[in-house]
Design a protein around this motif. Sequence first.
Motif, PDB file in Angstrom:
ATOM      1  N   GLU A   1      -0.089  -0.991  -0.105  1.00 15.62           N
ATOM      2  CA  GLU A   1       0.494  -2.295  -0.447  1.00 15.62           C
ATOM      3  C   GLU A   1      -0.481  -3.120  -1.276  1.00 15.62           C
ATOM      4  O   GLU A   1      -0.075  -3.793  -2.232  1.00 15.62           O
ATOM      5  CB  GLU A   1       0.872  -3.047   0.821  1.00 15.62           C
ATOM      6  N   LEU A   2      -1.758  -3.057  -0.919  1.00  9.71           N
ATOM      7  CA  LEU A   2      -2.757  -3.811  -1.683  1.00  9.71           C
ATOM      8  C   LEU A   2      -2.854  -3.280  -3.112  1.00  9.71           C
ATOM      9  O   LEU A   2      -2.923  -4.061  -4.072  1.00  9.71           O
ATOM     10  CB  LEU A   2      -4.116  -3.729  -0.988  1.00  9.71           C
TER      11      LEU A   2
ATOM     12  N   ILE B   1      -0.634 -10.647   1.371  1.00  6.20           N
ATOM     13  CA  ILE B   1      -1.633  -9.620   1.672  1.00  6.20           C
ATOM     14  C   ILE B   1      -3.038 -10.093   1.315  1.00  6.20           C
ATOM     15  O   ILE B   1      -4.017  -9.730   1.979  1.00  6.20           O
ATOM     16  CB  ILE B   1      -1.289  -8.281   0.970  1.00  6.20           C
TER      17      ILE B   1
ATOM     18  N   PHE C   1      -0.009 -14.564  -2.554  1.00  9.91           N
ATOM     19  CA  PHE C   1       0.352 -13.243  -2.040  1.00  9.91           C
ATOM     20  C   PHE C   1      -0.133 -13.101  -0.602  1.00  9.91           C
ATOM     21  O   PHE C   1      -1.346 -13.138  -0.344  1.00  9.91           O
ATOM     22  CB  PHE C   1      -0.260 -12.146  -2.919  1.00  9.91           C
TER      23      PHE C   1
ATOM     24  N   SER D   1       0.920  -5.015  -9.714  1.00 14.60           N
ATOM     25  CA  SER D   1       1.996  -5.938 -10.051  1.00 14.60           C
ATOM     26  C   SER D   1       1.446  -7.234 -10.645  1.00 14.60           C
ATOM     27  O   SER D   1       1.979  -7.755 -11.640  1.00 14.60           O
ATOM     28  CB  SER D   1       2.821  -6.248  -8.803  1.00 14.60           C
ATOM     29  N   ILE D   2       0.377  -7.742 -10.045  1.00 14.91           N
ATOM     30  CA  ILE D   2      -0.247  -8.954 -10.579  1.00 14.91           C
ATOM     31  C   ILE D   2      -0.740  -8.721 -11.998  1.00 14.91           C
ATOM     32  O   ILE D   2      -0.540  -9.552 -12.891  1.00 14.91           O
ATOM     33  CB  ILE D   2      -1.404  -9.388  -9.663  1.00 14.91           C
TER      34      ILE D   2
ATOM     35  N   ASN E   1      -0.473  -1.703  -4.842  1.00 12.74           N
ATOM     36  CA  ASN E   1       0.740  -2.079  -5.563  1.00 12.74           C
ATOM     37  C   ASN E   1       0.742  -3.554  -5.934  1.00 12.74           C
ATOM     38  O   ASN E   1       1.208  -3.941  -7.022  1.00 12.74           O
ATOM     39  CB  ASN E   1       1.978  -1.748  -4.727  1.00 12.74           C
ATOM     40  N   THR E   2       0.214  -4.392  -5.057  1.00 12.13           N
ATOM     41  CA  THR E   2       0.137  -5.821  -5.351  1.00 12.13           C
ATOM     42  C   THR E   2      -0.802  -6.085  -6.518  1.00 12.13           C
ATOM     43  O   THR E   2      -0.487  -6.884  -7.415  1.00 12.13           O
ATOM     44  CB  THR E   2      -0.333  -6.598  -4.110  1.00 12.13           C
ATOM     45  N   CYS E   3      -1.950  -5.421  -6.523  1.00 13.82           N
ATOM     46  CA  CYS E   3      -2.902  -5.587  -7.632  1.00 13.82           C
ATOM     47  C   CYS E   3      -2.273  -5.177  -8.962  1.00 13.82           C
ATOM     48  O   CYS E   3      -2.415  -5.878  -9.980  1.00 13.82           O
ATOM     49  CB  CYS E   3      -4.159  -4.774  -7.373  1.00 13.82           C
TER      50      CYS E   3
END
Length: 207
Positions: A28-29, A70, A68, A35-36, A31-33
């Motif tokens: 998840e971390l 997370i 975010f 996406s950002i 994917n978040t990075c």
Amino acid sequence: MTQIESLFVTRLYQSTLNAHGDAIDAGELENTCLSIADDDEAGQEWCEENDFPGYTSYASLDDLAWRFPIFKDVVAALDKHVAAFAKDLEFDLDGKSLSLDSIWINILPTGGIHTSHIHPHSVISGTTYVTMPTDASAIKFEDPRSAMMMAAPIRKKGARKDQRNFVYVEPSVGDVLLWESWLRHEVPMNMSDDERISVSFNYHLSE
């Protein structure tokens, strides 16, 4: 009787992000990075204008933990790591505290480097590693005494770690490294075919 001892020591803290609480999902971390990075046009423009390899949110986003969830969890974990390191360093904070000053994402592509630097105006700096592909760059730390070694011979190959001019640390995914912000460091060229993703941060002294 002959005695040899080390008078001054440079400390390096290494642990895992999840060592002090609830687990933070690495996928998840990551994917978040990513996406950002895809959505952060201001950050992309800054990287292009400054010939920065890959992507960093350093100059564009200063509120990752607010945006975010997370990252809110990441900061909560880092607070505990920094408190543990400060205790080891035996800081007398005199009623003050160490608090997060900045946190940012780094995505280093093949051939990308982060040249040698320090983190001014901070007390403790560090990085947690989101992806570390095979052959991705380690982090390189420089002996802070280098400027005073005008006539010192080179060190022997295989010298003790505390006697080397440079030390390379190869972290794993999920690791946290902390050091005092004056310690010069760099990330050598990423020789992997994949991106190296990390999250870096600074803590400063606050009331």
